[in-house]
Design a protein around this motif. Sequence first.
Motif, PDB file in Angstrom:
ATOM      1  N   LYS A   6       6.162  -3.836  39.275  1.00 15.25           N
ATOM      2  CA  LYS A   6       5.823  -3.968  40.660  1.00 15.25           C
ATOM      3  C   LYS A   6       5.084  -3.001  41.190  1.00 15.25           C
ATOM      4  CE  LYS A   6      10.333  -2.780  42.329  1.00 15.25           C
ATOM      5  NZ  LYS A   6      11.783  -3.104  43.059  1.00 15.25           N
TER       6      LYS A   6
ATOM      7  N   ASN B  29       9.896  -7.126  37.941  1.00 16.42           N
ATOM      8  CA  ASN B  29      10.427  -5.742  38.679  1.00 16.42           C
ATOM      9  C   ASN B  29       9.972  -4.620  37.988  1.00 16.42           C
ATOM     10  OD1 ASN B  29      11.783  -7.100  41.061  1.00 16.42           O
ATOM     11  ND2 ASN B  29      13.337  -7.471  39.905  1.00 16.42           N
TER      12      ASN B  29
ATOM     13  N   GLY C 279      11.799 -13.095  36.849  1.00 15.51           N
ATOM     14  CA  GLY C 279      11.303 -13.024  38.031  1.00 15.51           C
ATOM     15  C   GLY C 279      10.901 -14.309  38.579  1.00 15.51           C
TER      16      GLY C 279
END
Length: 467
Positions: free
Chosen positions: A204, A201, A271
């Motif tokens: 990203k 994240n 993740g």
Amino acid sequence: MKKEDEAKSRRSFLKKAGLGGLSLASFTGASAHIGDQIAYASQNVNRNSSPSDLKITDLRIAEIGGDVVFRTPIVRIYTNQGIVGHGDVRDGAAKEYALFLKSRLLGENPCNVERLFGIIKQFGHHGRQGGGVSGVEMALWDLAGKAYNVPVYQMLGGKYRDKVRVYCDTTVSKDPVEYANRMQARVDQGYTALKMDIGINLIKDIPGALINGHEADYNPYQHQSTKYNMTKHPFTRIQITEKGVDKLMEYLDVMRSKIGYDIPMGTDHWGHIGVNEAIKLARASERYNLAYMEDVIPWQYTDQWREITESSTTPTQTGEDIYRLEGGFEELIKTRAVDIVHPDPNTAGGILETKRIGDFASKHGIGFMHHHAAGPVSFLGCVHSAAATENFMWLEHHAVDKKDWENLVTGFDGPIVKDGYVTVPEKPGIGVELNEEVVKKYLVKGEKLFAPTPEWDKIRAWDRLWS
């Protein structure tokens, strides 16, 4: 008997009692006033409970949330002698997981903790579904300790430590320098073990960092029945490029440059990635000597966990969503699939079951920690489990920034967490009572403080699992 003789007899009696020499022999030839003598000598004995006559009369819930804690149902078990016991259902779990158990417990003696756990354990499961059984189990131990006037750890066989070491994480920042500064602030607060959430994240939005990223322009989940966050790690087919790995390692590099290498640092929330990507990250992280990489894949994939563990010197860890030793932690530990197990007592089955997991891990040379993200009642329940388990490492504290979190309970001398440690409570049971005024302040919308639950009084099912 003359008054002077009676006084002499009483002095002799009390002298024997004070010297620890009181026995049945002391009553031989005693006067008719021996009842008065016994009453006088035993005036400080705790009489708040007759444990063998204790019965459960009710079970109720107060569900809290908001700025003080993740949404957490607090369990209160009532008895015929006025004492009550408290526990927390796992954060984010449904209160019904505990209420369902009420009809199985009414009329029972709460001091029979192990036997009652045997009755209700079939109604727990992994993840938040273990929260009801675990919260009730903690409340039973709280009651039993109060009934016998001893702290819970003493009922588990005693303690290995007077203080329990805790670890904490902090809020995430996409700026590596700011993130490192926030970790240093935890060190400045006295914490001696840390954890940081680090994962895809954070990268990203960086072009060329991820392949098949869950927020790619073409939206890889637009025609799927489940979204990214509900897709198990091996099936997302997300890959991390060399550029992406370098960007993630930058966070670790800046962090270590800031806090140094004396402080153990674990990582979480990498993740939803598969085994190959997990191995890639574990190897890249070796130079930063992480204490562990947590939950890089779901715990159920034992063989894949072992593959990751054997591929790198970075320690691996899982367990916060596992219910019980049998059918849960046992295979992970026996096969040495991970280096550290990390049960949450609010899911694992409560205080005693968590100790069993720790003892089993110790037998097989596996590390042992506690996950926790609920209220202070179960946090201190974790402290008793940790104190009574020899190979315990660190307990998670997830409410460092929640100012009213400690105020949810009373009876603890000073702050619960001081300089990165919790002093093991010496008061009966778990060691605290609820501060009902503060609890009321954080009740979730529509919830009442321990409202009656008569609709859960009667069993409406046949529970036997065999014919």
